[in-house]
Design a protein around this motif. Sequence first.
Motif, PDB file in Angstrom:
ATOM      1  N   ALA A  91     -32.596 -53.770   6.638  1.00 58.10           N
ATOM      2  CA  ALA A  91     -31.836 -52.549   6.940  1.00 58.10           C
ATOM      3  C   ALA A  91     -32.635 -51.346   6.455  1.00 58.10           C
ATOM      4  O   ALA A  91     -32.947 -51.251   5.262  1.00 58.10           O
ATOM      5  CB  ALA A  91     -30.478 -52.594   6.256  1.00 58.10           C
ATOM      6  N   PRO A  92     -33.009 -50.411   7.320  1.00 59.22           N
ATOM      7  CA  PRO A  92     -33.928 -49.337   6.920  1.00 59.22           C
ATOM      8  C   PRO A  92     -33.373 -48.372   5.890  1.00 59.22           C
ATOM      9  O   PRO A  92     -34.128 -47.767   5.129  1.00 59.22           O
ATOM     10  CB  PRO A  92     -34.229 -48.624   8.249  1.00 59.22           C
ATOM     11  CG  PRO A  92     -33.081 -48.951   9.138  1.00 59.22           C
ATOM     12  CD  PRO A  92     -32.652 -50.337   8.747  1.00 59.22           C
ATOM     13  N   GLY A  93     -32.056 -48.216   5.822  1.00 59.68           N
ATOM     14  CA  GLY A  93     -31.488 -47.211   4.940  1.00 59.68           C
ATOM     15  C   GLY A  93     -31.128 -47.677   3.553  1.00 59.68           C
ATOM     16  O   GLY A  93     -30.644 -46.876   2.740  1.00 59.68           O
ATOM     17  N   ASP A  98     -30.269 -53.516  -3.161  1.00 58.52           N
ATOM     18  CA  ASP A  98     -28.931 -53.546  -2.578  1.00 58.52           C
ATOM     19  C   ASP A  98     -28.819 -54.624  -1.508  1.00 58.52           C
ATOM     20  O   ASP A  98     -27.779 -55.295  -1.397  1.00 58.52           O
ATOM     21  CB  ASP A  98     -28.594 -52.179  -1.980  1.00 58.52           C
ATOM     22  CG  ASP A  98     -28.520 -51.086  -3.035  1.00 58.52           C
ATOM     23  OD1 ASP A  98     -28.164 -51.405  -4.185  1.00 58.52           O
ATOM     24  OD2 ASP A  98     -28.847 -49.927  -2.708  1.00 58.52           O
ATOM     25  N   GLN A  99     -29.872 -54.796  -0.729  1.00 52.67           N
ATOM     26  CA  GLN A  99     -29.833 -55.801   0.330  1.00 52.67           C
ATOM     27  C   GLN A  99     -29.804 -57.217  -0.255  1.00 52.67           C
ATOM     28  O   GLN A  99     -29.034 -58.074   0.199  1.00 52.67           O
ATOM     29  CB  GLN A  99     -31.040 -55.622   1.265  1.00 52.67           C
ATOM     30  CG  GLN A  99     -31.033 -54.266   1.953  1.00 52.67           C
ATOM     31  CD  GLN A  99     -32.048 -54.148   3.069  1.00 52.67           C
ATOM     32  OE1 GLN A  99     -32.122 -55.022   3.936  1.00 52.67           O
ATOM     33  NE2 GLN A  99     -32.816 -53.064   3.075  1.00 52.67           N
ATOM     34  N   LEU A 100     -30.630 -57.459  -1.248  1.00 53.90           N
ATOM     35  CA  LEU A 100     -30.648 -58.780  -1.872  1.00 53.90           C
ATOM     36  C   LEU A 100     -29.324 -59.084  -2.564  1.00 53.90           C
ATOM     37  O   LEU A 100     -28.797 -60.200  -2.464  1.00 53.90           O
ATOM     38  CB  LEU A 100     -31.790 -58.875  -2.881  1.00 53.90           C
ATOM     39  CG  LEU A 100     -33.181 -59.163  -2.319  1.00 53.90           C
ATOM     40  CD1 LEU A 100     -34.221 -59.079  -3.431  1.00 53.90           C
ATOM     41  CD2 LEU A 100     -33.233 -60.535  -1.670  1.00 53.90           C
ATOM     42  N   ARG A 101     -28.786 -58.107  -3.268  1.00 54.07           N
ATOM     43  CA  ARG A 101     -27.524 -58.334  -3.970  1.00 54.07           C
ATOM     44  C   ARG A 101     -26.377 -58.570  -2.994  1.00 54.07           C
ATOM     45  O   ARG A 101     -25.473 -59.370  -3.277  1.00 54.07           O
ATOM     46  CB  ARG A 101     -27.219 -57.148  -4.879  1.00 54.07           C
ATOM     47  CG  ARG A 101     -28.081 -57.127  -6.147  1.00 54.07           C
ATOM     48  CD  ARG A 101     -27.742 -55.953  -7.037  1.00 54.07           C
ATOM     49  NE  ARG A 101     -28.476 -56.029  -8.307  1.00 54.07           N
ATOM     50  CZ  ARG A 101     -28.455 -55.090  -9.243  1.00 54.07           C
ATOM     51  NH1 ARG A 101     -27.743 -53.980  -9.042  1.00 54.07           N
ATOM     52  NH2 ARG A 101     -29.137 -55.236 -10.358  1.00 54.07           N
ATOM     53  N   ARG A 126     -37.338 -49.684  -3.691  1.00 53.90           N
ATOM     54  CA  ARG A 126     -37.912 -49.118  -2.472  1.00 53.90           C
ATOM     55  C   ARG A 126     -37.065 -49.454  -1.248  1.00 53.90           C
ATOM     56  O   ARG A 126     -36.350 -50.451  -1.222  1.00 53.90           O
ATOM     57  CB  ARG A 126     -39.327 -49.654  -2.245  1.00 53.90           C
ATOM     58  CG  ARG A 126     -40.339 -49.242  -3.285  1.00 53.90           C
ATOM     59  CD  ARG A 126     -41.727 -49.626  -2.800  1.00 53.90           C
ATOM     60  NE  ARG A 126     -42.729 -49.472  -3.840  1.00 53.90           N
ATOM     61  CZ  ARG A 126     -44.017 -49.745  -3.666  1.00 53.90           C
ATOM     62  NH1 ARG A 126     -44.438 -50.189  -2.492  1.00 53.90           N
ATOM     63  NH2 ARG A 126     -44.870 -49.593  -4.659  1.00 53.90           N
ATOM     64  N   ARG A 127     -37.210 -48.604  -0.255  1.00 55.87           N
ATOM     65  CA  ARG A 127     -36.636 -48.889   1.055  1.00 55.87           C
ATOM     66  C   ARG A 127     -37.738 -49.447   1.958  1.00 55.87           C
ATOM     67  O   ARG A 127     -38.925 -49.288   1.670  1.00 55.87           O
ATOM     68  CB  ARG A 127     -36.013 -47.628   1.644  1.00 55.87           C
ATOM     69  CG  ARG A 127     -34.844 -47.116   0.804  1.00 55.87           C
ATOM     70  CD  ARG A 127     -34.156 -45.936   1.433  1.00 55.87           C
ATOM     71  NE  ARG A 127     -33.059 -45.459   0.603  1.00 55.87           N
ATOM     72  CZ  ARG A 127     -32.214 -44.503   0.944  1.00 55.87           C
ATOM     73  NH1 ARG A 127     -32.339 -43.920   2.134  1.00 55.87           N
ATOM     74  NH2 ARG A 127     -31.255 -44.128   0.119  1.00 55.87           N
TER      75      ARG A 127
END
Length: 233
Positions: A91-93, A98-101, A126-127
């Motif tokens: 997800a780019p934003g 946050d994505q892993l969690r 990082r994003r």
Amino acid sequence: MNPVLAAESVGKRYGDRVVLRSGSLWAEAGAVTCVVGRNGSGKSTLMKIAAGWLAPDHGNVRFRDEVWERPRLHRLARLGLFYLPDREVLAPGLALRDQLRAFAGRFGGDAEEAAELLGIAGLLDRRPHGLSGGETRRAEVALAFARRPFCLVADEPFRGIDPRDREALGRAFRALAERGCAVVISGHEIPTLFELADRLLWVTAGTTHWLGTPAEARHSDAFRREYLGAGLR
């Protein structure tokens, strides 16, 4: 053999062009299956059909003992299949942390363990736009690891990345298999794939040939002659 994932006698054509005449794939729990073949041989089409990304013209897909004539990715994903296509999926934003969690919290995985295993613990704030190609691919595989899938289907995950990144991905794929996941990987990086694979599948001329272990594959005259070439025997 009772495979977690099986695509059986699947075919696909686009207009007058037949991509797959009859292709089959079986993925066993705890094993790494590597799919090889020249560009245009139909291996990506076979992977997409097995993952439910693409519907076959004939044949069927079986995942965890449920048979689908028209498999759909979102349905297979709910049952525990993770498909990693040959394009970016982050997800780019959102920051990697946050994505892993989010994945770990939803599916009971361990975000920190996934980050450490893939060597991205220092990149979690990082994003995606701030990552190199190899870092992006390691982050994507970390998502798969945090997902704890029953089956991972990864289409050309080693393409365009350096040897250090390949080693990190290989460790993660092997760790997933050791936890009982059925891992399916396609690619052209023969030394890397031969080192990683438990079983090899060769896609050629619209059909598939099971070659067995890498050692057994090297004894296939047709495979050595038509695919490996003199330098990789």
